[in-house]
Scaffold this motif. Sequence first.
Motif, PDB file in Angstrom:
ATOM      1  N   TYR A  91       0.913  -1.034  -0.095  1.00 32.54           N
ATOM      2  CA  TYR A  91      -0.002   0.599  -0.655  1.00 32.54           C
ATOM      3  C   TYR A  91       0.687   1.189   0.364  1.00 32.54           C
ATOM      4  O   TYR A  91       1.804   1.558   0.551  1.00 32.54           O
ATOM      5  CB  TYR A  91      -0.905   0.065   0.716  1.00 32.54           C
ATOM      6  CG  TYR A  91      -1.541   0.993   1.356  1.00 32.54           C
ATOM      7  CD1 TYR A  91      -2.815   1.557   0.854  1.00 32.54           C
ATOM      8  CD2 TYR A  91      -1.032   2.032   2.346  1.00 32.54           C
ATOM      9  CE1 TYR A  91      -3.629   2.708   1.480  1.00 32.54           C
ATOM     10  CE2 TYR A  91      -2.086   3.430   2.693  1.00 32.54           C
ATOM     11  CZ  TYR A  91      -2.548   3.705   2.176  1.00 32.54           C
ATOM     12  OH  TYR A  91      -4.020   4.786   2.233  1.00 32.54           O
ATOM     13  N   ARG A 132       0.805   5.876  -0.108  1.00 30.30           N
ATOM     14  CA  ARG A 132      -0.202   6.822  -0.588  1.00 30.30           C
ATOM     15  C   ARG A 132       0.294   8.191  -1.770  1.00 30.30           C
ATOM     16  O   ARG A 132       1.567   7.982  -0.909  1.00 30.30           O
ATOM     17  CB  ARG A 132      -0.405   6.996   1.267  1.00 30.30           C
ATOM     18  CG  ARG A 132      -1.699   8.402   0.433  1.00 30.30           C
ATOM     19  CD  ARG A 132      -1.575   9.068   2.173  1.00 30.30           C
ATOM     20  NE  ARG A 132      -2.035   8.281   2.959  1.00 30.30           N
ATOM     21  CZ  ARG A 132      -2.471   8.262   3.944  1.00 30.30           C
ATOM     22  NH1 ARG A 132      -1.229   8.342   4.611  1.00 30.30           N
ATOM     23  NH2 ARG A 132      -2.850   7.185   5.185  1.00 30.30           N
ATOM     24  N   ILE A 156      -7.094   3.318  -5.706  1.00 26.86           N
ATOM     25  CA  ILE A 156      -7.235   3.221  -5.310  1.00 26.86           C
ATOM     26  C   ILE A 156      -8.430   4.438  -4.862  1.00 26.86           C
ATOM     27  O   ILE A 156      -7.426   5.257  -4.443  1.00 26.86           O
ATOM     28  CB  ILE A 156      -7.574   2.122  -4.131  1.00 26.86           C
ATOM     29  CG1 ILE A 156      -8.758   2.155  -2.825  1.00 26.86           C
ATOM     30  CG2 ILE A 156      -6.618   2.577  -2.964  1.00 26.86           C
ATOM     31  CD1 ILE A 156      -8.617   0.813  -2.036  1.00 26.86           C
ATOM     32  N   ASP A 216      -2.589   4.572  -3.073  1.00 31.63           N
ATOM     33  CA  ASP A 216      -4.329   5.069  -2.292  1.00 31.63           C
ATOM     34  C   ASP A 216      -4.340   7.450  -3.415  1.00 31.63           C
ATOM     35  O   ASP A 216      -3.058   7.439  -2.626  1.00 31.63           O
ATOM     36  CB  ASP A 216      -4.047   5.294  -1.284  1.00 31.63           C
ATOM     37  CG  ASP A 216      -4.461   5.939  -0.441  1.00 31.63           C
ATOM     38  OD1 ASP A 216      -6.030   6.771  -1.046  1.00 31.63           O
ATOM     39  OD2 ASP A 216      -5.066   6.210   1.118  1.00 31.63           O
ATOM     40  N   ASN A 226      -6.659   9.655  -2.405  1.00 31.82           N
ATOM     41  CA  ASN A 226      -7.119   9.703  -2.313  1.00 31.82           C
ATOM     42  C   ASN A 226      -6.898  11.350  -1.533  1.00 31.82           C
ATOM     43  O   ASN A 226      -7.638  12.015  -0.720  1.00 31.82           O
ATOM     44  CB  ASN A 226      -7.812   9.634  -0.705  1.00 31.82           C
ATOM     45  CG  ASN A 226      -8.944   8.550  -1.306  1.00 31.82           C
ATOM     46  OD1 ASN A 226     -10.108   9.322  -1.592  1.00 31.82           O
ATOM     47  ND2 ASN A 226      -8.777   7.155  -0.802  1.00 31.82           N
ATOM     48  N   ARG A 227      -5.685  11.648  -1.377  1.00 36.12           N
ATOM     49  CA  ARG A 227      -5.175  12.808  -0.419  1.00 36.12           C
ATOM     50  C   ARG A 227      -4.248  13.744  -2.166  1.00 36.12           C
ATOM     51  O   ARG A 227      -3.876  15.194  -1.363  1.00 36.12           O
ATOM     52  CB  ARG A 227      -3.903  12.916   0.452  1.00 36.12           C
ATOM     53  CG  ARG A 227      -3.813  12.195   0.685  1.00 36.12           C
ATOM     54  CD  ARG A 227      -4.179  12.234   2.696  1.00 36.12           C
ATOM     55  NE  ARG A 227      -4.708  11.637   3.728  1.00 36.12           N
ATOM     56  CZ  ARG A 227      -4.503  11.348   4.560  1.00 36.12           C
ATOM     57  NH1 ARG A 227      -3.234  11.503   5.228  1.00 36.12           N
ATOM     58  NH2 ARG A 227      -5.618   9.936   5.078  1.00 36.12           N
TER      59      ARG A 227
END
Lengths: 328, 174
Positions: A6, A8, A25, A47, A49-50
């Motif tokens: 994972y 970010r 994701i 990820d 999302n940020r």
Amino acid sequence: MKPFTYARANDRADAIAQAADATYIAGGTNLLDLMKLEVMAPDKLVDINRLDLSEIGVTDDGGLRIGALVTNSDCAAADRVRRDYPMLSRAILAGASGQLRNKATTGGNLCQRTRCYYFYDTAMPCNKREPGSGCQALHGFNRIHAILGASDACIATYPGDMAVAMTALDAQIEIEGADGETRLVPIEEFHLLPGDHPEKDNILTAGDLITAVILPPPVEGQQIYRKVRDRASYAFALCSVAAIVKMDGETISSAALAFGGLAHKPWRDPDVEALLVGEKPSTDLFGRVADQLLAEAKGYGSNDFKIPLTRRVLISVLKEATDQGASA
Amino acid sequence: METTELSVNGQIHKLEADSRVTLLDALRNHLGLTGTKKGCDHGQCGACTVIVEGRRINSCLTLACMHDGDEITTIEGLGEPGNLSALQSAFVAHDGFQCGYCTPGQICSATAMLEEAKAGWPSFVSDDLDGPDALSDEEISERMSGNLCRCAAYPNIVDAIRQVAGRQVAGAKS
Ligand SMILES: Cc1cc2nc3c(=O)[nH]c(=O)nc-3n(C[C@H](O)[C@H](O)[C@H](O)COP(=O)(O)OP(=O)(O)OC[C@H]3O[C@@H](n4cnc5c(N)ncnc54)[C@H](O)[C@@H]3O)c2cc1C
Ligand code: SF4
Ligand code: FES
Ligand code: FES
């Protein structure tokens, strides 16, 4: 779930650089569902999302730019969307549940995968999941499957609602590629028909990041999103119709129609729309429009009912859209 | 292994867990907060609903490591015996459950749903996209459709929510 690493991403360049061998994701509501069943098993998740993609802004020509990370809830509730693109609010609110819409993102929603039962069941043959293994739906349960544009390799449908409204609205998808270049793709060219390669849902290639959906300036006319499903809420469409119809006095001056639940992509047929333009609304006209839409329609057994269903839903939507007594 | 800091019901927890651990499993198995329930584990039932950064979500369809630094409220954080929230008391008063398995999810969902309604969010059944003035039973059912109840306590769940909604939402839009 298979193990994965994972990471970010901090910004777009970082995301794209990491994504060459990874899967993005966003809300995770489709990807994690499929990963739990090992229908999808990425080695690495990035990820996103940020990233700074959560704004809805006005474009130079008065249209709207909806960032890829704007949640379905925020998009449906945005003032500009409610006022100028009401069918988009309606379509989003017709999908999933309050909890899911709070997580589901604009980019993830576009990329959501089919709900075909055999795609979800790793014990079954499925050309989309495992190219060359066969299509169990062709001769199996196919109540939710396609009646338009299917192939012998796959009869799955694209299940979403949001993209159907965006198709009637002539949206464009903004994509940043692995080379750092940004391109705009009309939504009609984004999702693919299954053909011989049902494993490909859309045109995205490794590293491609959806950054936004661009809506053209608002158009005049009555906007409707009608969804028919097996229960009244929290269910996917068996058939949905997104319609924008403009009247000039007694005649129809323009029409845009997109359909969900019928094909491997939101379905749009210019010949169907052309039949309406310049005509006076009548049951006879609407019948001919439905004939045109369904001329090539094909059922596979359990989904035969979708052909008469679509006909009735379309006629009903056209009646409502051309009803001069109705308010916009 | 991922290190994640979660603020749950106002308390900071440092979590060391495999990247595969969902927020739901982190709450139940790692932090011992078993109020949040696992029904389907696939986003289809709402039993796992918690409130993250003010919004209700399905904790089964998100990874714990995606929530580093986030504020999370679970059923334990809404109220406890002797100090129940308005919705918790209303569920008791109206018998809004039978087995009780879906109840934590129903109450977390309803708590955040009332905030959505106060903010003027429309729903699929709203006649007008400006959002409803008050929550009719039809509005409550639609907005709560992401929470299934296997015991079908639905009429009493709607009664409980209506009682609290009547006090909260009506005032908000006028
Ligand atoms: C029970 C249930 C009911 C549902 N009902 C409906 C319904 O009625 N109507 C409906 O329309 N939908 C429905 N959905 C689907 C839901 O809308 C989708 O799961 C959601 O929109 C996906 O968005 P996400 O951000 O969670 O995507 P994710 O799960 O994060 O991602 C989905 C895919 O998109 C890719 N992706 C995400 N963002 C980007 C990006 N910016 N660029 C490139 N690729 C990207 C990911 O790599 C992944 O492959 C339902 C889902 C569930 C679980
Ligand atoms: S319809 Fe498509 S997704 Fe479903 S089993 Fe056949 S190949 Fe797989
Ligand atoms: S357990 Fe999460 S929705 Fe059912
Ligand atoms: S009270 Fe038993 S599932 Fe709802």
